[in-house]
Design a protein around this motif. Structure first.
Motif, PDB file in Angstrom:
ATOM      1  N   GLY A  55       0.849  16.061  -5.626  1.00 49.67           N
ATOM      2  CA  GLY A  55       0.509  16.397  -5.625  1.00 49.67           C
ATOM      3  C   GLY A  55      -1.198  16.191  -5.194  1.00 49.67           C
ATOM      4  O   GLY A  55      -0.840  14.757  -4.741  1.00 49.67           O
ATOM      5  N   GLY A  56      -2.250  16.310  -4.795  1.00 53.86           N
ATOM      6  CA  GLY A  56      -3.271  15.415  -4.356  1.00 53.86           C
ATOM      7  C   GLY A  56      -3.313  15.409  -2.945  1.00 53.86           C
ATOM      8  O   GLY A  56      -3.215  15.997  -2.221  1.00 53.86           O
ATOM      9  N   MET A  57      -3.656  14.015  -2.993  1.00 56.05           N
ATOM     10  CA  MET A  57      -4.339  13.678  -1.035  1.00 56.05           C
ATOM     11  C   MET A  57      -3.894  12.365  -1.032  1.00 56.05           C
ATOM     12  O   MET A  57      -3.229  12.177   0.185  1.00 56.05           O
ATOM     13  CB  MET A  57      -5.291  13.404  -1.337  1.00 56.05           C
ATOM     14  CG  MET A  57      -6.975  15.347  -1.639  1.00 56.05           C
ATOM     15  SD  MET A  57      -7.965  14.335  -1.851  1.00 56.05           S
ATOM     16  CE  MET A  57      -8.894  13.900  -0.359  1.00 56.05           C
ATOM     17  N   PHE A  58      -2.690  11.348  -1.422  1.00 59.83           N
ATOM     18  CA  PHE A  58      -1.869  10.095  -1.361  1.00 59.83           C
ATOM     19  C   PHE A  58      -0.745  10.316  -1.829  1.00 59.83           C
ATOM     20  O   PHE A  58      -0.708  10.850  -2.693  1.00 59.83           O
ATOM     21  CB  PHE A  58      -3.591   9.987  -2.453  1.00 59.83           C
ATOM     22  CG  PHE A  58      -4.968   9.657  -2.293  1.00 59.83           C
ATOM     23  CD1 PHE A  58      -5.178   9.151  -0.968  1.00 59.83           C
ATOM     24  CD2 PHE A  58      -5.952  10.129  -2.606  1.00 59.83           C
ATOM     25  CE1 PHE A  58      -6.990   9.553  -0.334  1.00 59.83           C
ATOM     26  CE2 PHE A  58      -6.638  10.504  -2.857  1.00 59.83           C
ATOM     27  CZ  PHE A  58      -7.525   9.617  -1.819  1.00 59.83           C
ATOM     28  N   LEU A  59      -0.473   9.596  -0.772  1.00 59.43           N
ATOM     29  CA  LEU A  59       1.084   9.087  -0.932  1.00 59.43           C
ATOM     30  C   LEU A  59       0.912   7.342  -1.614  1.00 59.43           C
ATOM     31  O   LEU A  59       0.249   6.436  -0.512  1.00 59.43           O
ATOM     32  CB  LEU A  59       1.764   9.410   0.314  1.00 59.43           C
ATOM     33  CG  LEU A  59       3.005   9.201   0.573  1.00 59.43           C
ATOM     34  CD1 LEU A  59       3.452  10.370   1.481  1.00 59.43           C
ATOM     35  CD2 LEU A  59       3.664   8.093   1.284  1.00 59.43           C
ATOM     36  N   TRP A  60       1.444   6.751  -1.527  1.00 62.39           N
ATOM     37  CA  TRP A  60       1.779   5.137  -2.002  1.00 62.39           C
ATOM     38  C   TRP A  60       3.158   4.701  -1.655  1.00 62.39           C
ATOM     39  O   TRP A  60       4.129   5.166  -1.763  1.00 62.39           O
ATOM     40  CB  TRP A  60       1.406   4.910  -3.662  1.00 62.39           C
ATOM     41  CG  TRP A  60       1.284   3.863  -4.109  1.00 62.39           C
ATOM     42  CD1 TRP A  60       2.674   2.807  -4.651  1.00 62.39           C
ATOM     43  CD2 TRP A  60       0.322   3.103  -3.894  1.00 62.39           C
ATOM     44  NE1 TRP A  60       1.894   1.305  -5.422  1.00 62.39           N
ATOM     45  CE2 TRP A  60       0.572   1.865  -5.075  1.00 62.39           C
ATOM     46  CE3 TRP A  60      -1.026   3.452  -3.608  1.00 62.39           C
ATOM     47  CZ2 TRP A  60      -0.046   0.301  -4.625  1.00 62.39           C
ATOM     48  CZ3 TRP A  60      -1.731   2.488  -3.452  1.00 62.39           C
ATOM     49  CH2 TRP A  60      -1.634   1.275  -4.279  1.00 62.39           C
ATOM     50  N   ALA A  61       2.742   3.961  -0.798  1.00 68.53           N
ATOM     51  CA  ALA A  61       4.086   3.474   0.334  1.00 68.53           C
ATOM     52  C   ALA A  61       4.050   1.517  -0.391  1.00 68.53           C
ATOM     53  O   ALA A  61       3.046   1.067  -0.765  1.00 68.53           O
ATOM     54  CB  ALA A  61       3.802   2.734   1.164  1.00 68.53           C
ATOM     55  N   ARG A  62       5.281   0.971   0.018  1.00 66.10           N
ATOM     56  CA  ARG A  62       5.482  -0.355  -0.154  1.00 66.10           C
ATOM     57  C   ARG A  62       6.265  -0.531   0.851  1.00 66.10           C
ATOM     58  O   ARG A  62       7.436  -0.576   1.553  1.00 66.10           O
ATOM     59  CB  ARG A  62       6.242  -0.794  -1.698  1.00 66.10           C
ATOM     60  CG  ARG A  62       6.294  -2.357  -2.507  1.00 66.10           C
ATOM     61  CD  ARG A  62       6.346  -2.275  -3.234  1.00 66.10           C
ATOM     62  NE  ARG A  62       7.842  -1.611  -3.934  1.00 66.10           N
ATOM     63  CZ  ARG A  62       8.756  -1.813  -4.920  1.00 66.10           C
ATOM     64  NH1 ARG A  62       7.850  -2.321  -5.880  1.00 66.10           N
ATOM     65  NH2 ARG A  62       9.916  -1.455  -4.935  1.00 66.10           N
ATOM     66  N   LEU A  63       5.278  -2.300   1.793  1.00 67.15           N
ATOM     67  CA  LEU A  63       6.450  -2.981   2.617  1.00 67.15           C
ATOM     68  C   LEU A  63       7.855  -3.576   2.376  1.00 67.15           C
ATOM     69  O   LEU A  63       7.527  -4.172   0.772  1.00 67.15           O
ATOM     70  CB  LEU A  63       4.983  -3.873   3.077  1.00 67.15           C
ATOM     71  CG  LEU A  63       3.956  -2.678   3.376  1.00 67.15           C
ATOM     72  CD1 LEU A  63       2.282  -3.941   4.468  1.00 67.15           C
ATOM     73  CD2 LEU A  63       4.003  -1.914   4.941  1.00 67.15           C
ATOM     74  N   PRO A  64       7.802  -4.103   2.879  1.00 60.68           N
ATOM     75  CA  PRO A  64       8.681  -5.234   3.393  1.00 60.68           C
ATOM     76  C   PRO A  64       8.731  -6.450   2.414  1.00 60.68           C
ATOM     77  O   PRO A  64       7.546  -6.938   2.162  1.00 60.68           O
ATOM     78  CB  PRO A  64       9.875  -5.608   3.817  1.00 60.68           C
ATOM     79  CG  PRO A  64       8.978  -4.518   4.846  1.00 60.68           C
ATOM     80  CD  PRO A  64       8.197  -3.697   4.166  1.00 60.68           C
ATOM     81  N   GLU A  65       9.875  -6.886   0.867  1.00 67.98           N
ATOM     82  CA  GLU A  65       9.118  -7.985   0.767  1.00 67.98           C
ATOM     83  C   GLU A  65       8.719  -9.316   1.603  1.00 67.98           C
ATOM     84  O   GLU A  65       8.915  -9.315   2.475  1.00 67.98           O
ATOM     85  CB  GLU A  65      10.354  -8.657  -0.692  1.00 67.98           C
ATOM     86  CG  GLU A  65      10.211  -9.056  -1.722  1.00 67.98           C
ATOM     87  CD  GLU A  65      11.221  -9.660  -2.160  1.00 67.98           C
ATOM     88  OE1 GLU A  65      11.506 -10.934  -2.847  1.00 67.98           O
ATOM     89  OE2 GLU A  65      12.387  -8.263  -2.865  1.00 67.98           O
ATOM     90  N   GLY A  66       7.219  -9.594   1.154  1.00 65.09           N
ATOM     91  CA  GLY A  66       6.897 -10.573   1.668  1.00 65.09           C
ATOM     92  C   GLY A  66       6.403 -10.410   2.845  1.00 65.09           C
ATOM     93  O   GLY A  66       5.617 -10.804   3.240  1.00 65.09           O
ATOM     94  N   MET A  67       5.378  -9.164   2.619  1.00 63.86           N
ATOM     95  CA  MET A  67       4.980  -8.499   3.596  1.00 63.86           C
ATOM     96  C   MET A  67       3.790  -8.891   3.172  1.00 63.86           C
ATOM     97  O   MET A  67       3.905  -8.182   1.595  1.00 63.86           O
ATOM     98  CB  MET A  67       5.324  -7.509   4.319  1.00 63.86           C
ATOM     99  CG  MET A  67       4.795  -7.166   5.983  1.00 63.86           C
ATOM    100  SD  MET A  67       5.740  -5.967   6.828  1.00 63.86           S
ATOM    101  CE  MET A  67       6.586  -6.634   7.757  1.00 63.86           C
ATOM    102  N   ASP A  68       2.324  -8.222   3.657  1.00 57.90           N
ATOM    103  CA  ASP A  68       1.437  -7.692   3.148  1.00 57.90           C
ATOM    104  C   ASP A  68       0.246  -6.919   3.566  1.00 57.90           C
ATOM    105  O   ASP A  68       0.108  -6.732   4.590  1.00 57.90           O
ATOM    106  CB  ASP A  68       0.405  -9.787   3.240  1.00 57.90           C
ATOM    107  CG  ASP A  68      -1.658  -9.269   2.400  1.00 57.90           C
ATOM    108  OD1 ASP A  68      -1.429 -10.765   1.536  1.00 57.90           O
ATOM    109  OD2 ASP A  68      -2.027  -8.266   2.381  1.00 57.90           O
ATOM    110  N   ALA A  69       0.105  -5.766   2.819  1.00 56.96           N
ATOM    111  CA  ALA A  69      -1.007  -5.396   3.298  1.00 56.96           C
ATOM    112  C   ALA A  69      -2.390  -4.791   4.549  1.00 56.96           C
ATOM    113  O   ALA A  69      -2.331  -4.805   5.251  1.00 56.96           O
ATOM    114  CB  ALA A  69      -0.684  -3.868   2.554  1.00 56.96           C
ATOM    115  N   ALA A  70      -3.045  -6.126   3.458  1.00 55.18           N
ATOM    116  CA  ALA A  70      -4.190  -6.174   4.098  1.00 55.18           C
ATOM    117  C   ALA A  70      -3.800  -7.242   5.413  1.00 55.18           C
ATOM    118  O   ALA A  70      -4.868  -6.570   6.231  1.00 55.18           O
ATOM    119  CB  ALA A  70      -4.860  -7.218   3.207  1.00 55.18           C
ATOM    120  N   ARG A  71      -3.202  -7.963   5.348  1.00 56.67           N
ATOM    121  CA  ARG A  71      -2.575  -8.822   6.761  1.00 56.67           C
ATOM    122  C   ARG A  71      -2.537  -7.827   7.582  1.00 56.67           C
ATOM    123  O   ARG A  71      -2.305  -7.869   9.050  1.00 56.67           O
ATOM    124  CB  ARG A  71      -2.191 -10.051   6.345  1.00 56.67           C
ATOM    125  CG  ARG A  71      -2.594 -11.111   6.055  1.00 56.67           C
ATOM    126  CD  ARG A  71      -2.371 -12.792   6.157  1.00 56.67           C
ATOM    127  NE  ARG A  71      -0.745 -12.855   5.762  1.00 56.67           N
ATOM    128  CZ  ARG A  71      -0.282 -12.667   4.160  1.00 56.67           C
ATOM    129  NH1 ARG A  71      -1.523 -13.631   3.686  1.00 56.67           N
ATOM    130  NH2 ARG A  71       0.917 -13.000   4.285  1.00 56.67           N
TER     131      ARG A  71
END
Lengths: 406, 406
Positions: A329-345
């Motif tokens: 439910g709700g509005m959001f989904l949570w994901a995870r990038l491959p090891e060593g990767m940085d979402a902010a970058r």
């Protein structure tokens, strides 16, 4: 009269409060500026889909309220809120609530501000999920708490770690968002809820339960709120933002009778009362069971959008080592990038390719929690159209692919 | 699932913040309960006359805003406020203000809450007039300031005592209400304003200027605001409550550019933003110079009401030793009972005779300031009709007469 004609005055000595020295522009707000380029598909915002706002119903309600009750709607009013709305709120909750326990707030964000004012001294401990809702951390921050992140998993907060943290040093409360949490979209299971409440009750740990998304379930309603299981030990916050419209800024707080008078005094000091016109509009729109007809249309839309995003993720992310959850439910989904990767970058590169998201790290209290936090990201599936979801997830996959190769 | 089925749980250990321990029900709120008997003529409230609310204009504005811009009006919005409204506010002020300095607040009460959050630590000094606006004291209280009352006279705050207090120990700011002050109705003269600003600038003392009543002048406009004379050294608060309608809960804050970002962050944490619908309604109603036509009608009404109260006082209080001032605008008149009489003790007897007022003592910061404070009372002349003013002042005179003889 000469204005501004002061004799070589020294600069005025504005001295900031300690809490203000520490205030920083919201990381997310700054990140979102990045995403505001024209043509960028945004999974970043936390905005409900405006297509769900019942504009015609609000038009009719405005006409009716101003016609029948205009002067009262425009006058100062009681800090507790509009009586009929408080009664509707109490009647709509799945446990026995006296309308006298309901305080109408200027959005549930204000509820968080009031809770902090009444319960938090400088240095008081607050236990939070990992990750947790950033807006709550911002609302608590002016009271200068020590925010302690508690280990959490796909079911919500981990009971053992919650007990350990509370035994280590008693907290003023644990802040929990059991339904379709922002940012992860996760939901606390029935068993976890029972265990959390039992642990909290056994340790005398107060709970603050925030439930803005609870009505936005897809297949089955979520388990009963924590407050329904232990009303004396829970402060419960709700909102009209996700089921009607956020721009009216109306939420509510259900408080144990012992706490209500202090919250009411804090409310009075904060803004006297929430707008009477807005409270009457919501009460007018809600009468005759409007939400029973309206909310299912929001659920159906958001579920279809979630399905579109899940399908696009399966299709586009194949072989990239990206993981994601399947929110109920709700509005959001949570994901995870491959090891060593940085979402902010990754974000600026994704924006260059025409898609935006929110990096997960800022949602981890006490700073990013290692590589797990840095790899995570939040995707909203409700604002973009289905075509945009397809194109945006494809662009995100292309960015990740490039990054892996680069 | 069994709810509320917890094994002999101890009572939840709700621990209040230190500030909440100190919160007490508003004295005035408690006193007003006394006055809510049916048939009692009330000079006690601080409510604008609902006959001045432009209901028809708000009806038209609602129709227009929801028709043309409904989804944006109902969506989340920027914390700074609605752009066109910020521009109108800036353009309407009698000194050069950039719209970027304007922060729309949920009533000017919220402006006071934000100012305290950004400028006040526990124990920080705030200098206030004697007496001062009680709502401001309530808004500041959660940040636990040391509030210092400064000697004041019919012209406003006394400059010598202001300088003395600031030299004694630097304050975070002086809180001043120069126009038609609540509770006294007094106005700071041109000379006093010039002296206050010069003193504040010379000592580096920041000013927080609250101006909800400034537009409600009767014969001539009040002198220019303090902020117009020293923009870098003043935070200025305004309100739409007295010129349009309080129930929309909209005010604004004009901040020196150096302070704006912190106030904005505090605003975002407090309630994200003020309601977008309400901001658009006010902007829509205000366009084409509506206030220039509307506010004179409020002034004329309130002036006639003030005149009626002054006439009734002259007629009924003759020989009783009661004194009162002649406010040049606003909503309140300040009176003083004969020596030895106590307004709080008089109130229940007055209510028995069918008339209510607010005793003056609670408005004196740091507790009643001796017999002067105990003798004073605030009379609102805007809510009661002229017939009620005549009857109410006669009843008040009869109460005082009895008390003198009793």
């Amino acid at each position: 009269m000469k204005l501004n004609d002061l004799p070589t005055a020294p600069a005025t000595a504005w001295t900031l409060a300690r809490r203000a020295e520490r205030m920083n522009p919201s990381v997310i707000r700054e990140l979102l500026k990045l995403t505001e380029r024209p043509g960028v598909i945004s999974f970043a915002g936390g905005l409900p889909s405006p297509s769900t706002f019942p504009v015609a119903e609000f038009q009719a309600a405005c006409e009716r309220v101003l016609q029948d009750d205009g002067r009262a709607a425009l006058q100062y009013a009681a800090s507790e809120g509009y009586g009929p709305l408080r009664e509707m709120v109490a009647a709509g909750l799945p446990w026995r609530v006296d309308p006298a326990q309901v305080l109408i707030t200027t959005g549930s964000q204000q509820g968080l501000d009031l809770v902090a004012k009444v319960l938090v001294d400088a240095g008081s401990r607050i236990l939070v999920e990992t990750p947790t809702y950033l807006g709550a951390l911002q609302a608590f921050a002016p009271m200068e708490p020590e925010v302690v992140g508690v280990a959490s998993d796909a079911q919500g907060i981990a009971v053992d770690d919650l007990a350990r943290a509370q035994r280590e040093a008693p907290a003023r409360f644990a802040y929990l968002l059991p339904n379709f949490q922002n940012p992860t979209g996760r939901t606390m299971s029935e068993a976890r809820r029972a265990a959390v409440v039992q642990t909290a009750a056994a340790l005398g740990l107060p709970l603050v339960e925030d439930n803005p998304y609870g009505e936005l379930w897809f297949d089955v309603p979520p388990p009963a709120p924590l407050a329904a299981r232990h009303p004396e030990g829970c402060l419960y916050l709700g909102s009209f933002s996700k089921v009607l419209a956020p721009g009216l800024r109306l939420g509510f707080l259900v408080a144990p009778p012992a706490l209500y008078p202090k919250l009411l005094q804090a409310k009075q000091a904060a803004d006297l009362h929430s707008p009477g016109l807005n409270q009457r509009l919501v009460a007018q729109v809600m009468q005759d069971g409007f939400l029973d007809r309206h909310v299912p249309t929001i659920r159906a839309l958001y579920q279809a959008q979630r399905d579109a995003m899940l399908a696009a993720l399966s299709r586009e992310m194949a072989g990239l080592g990206v993981e994601w959850n399947q929110p109920a439910g709700g509005m959001f989904l949570w994901a995870r990038l491959p090891e060593g990767m940085d979402a902010a970058r990754l974000l600026p590169r994704a924006v260059d390719k025409g898609v935006a998201f929110v990096p997960g790290a800022p949602f981890f209290a006490g700073g990013p929690d290692g590589p797990e936090a840095a790899r995570s990201l939040r995707l909203s599936f409700v604002t973009a159209s289905r075509g945009q979801i397809d194109a945006g997830i494809a662009a995100l996959a292309a960015t990740i692919r490039e990054q892996r190769q680069g």
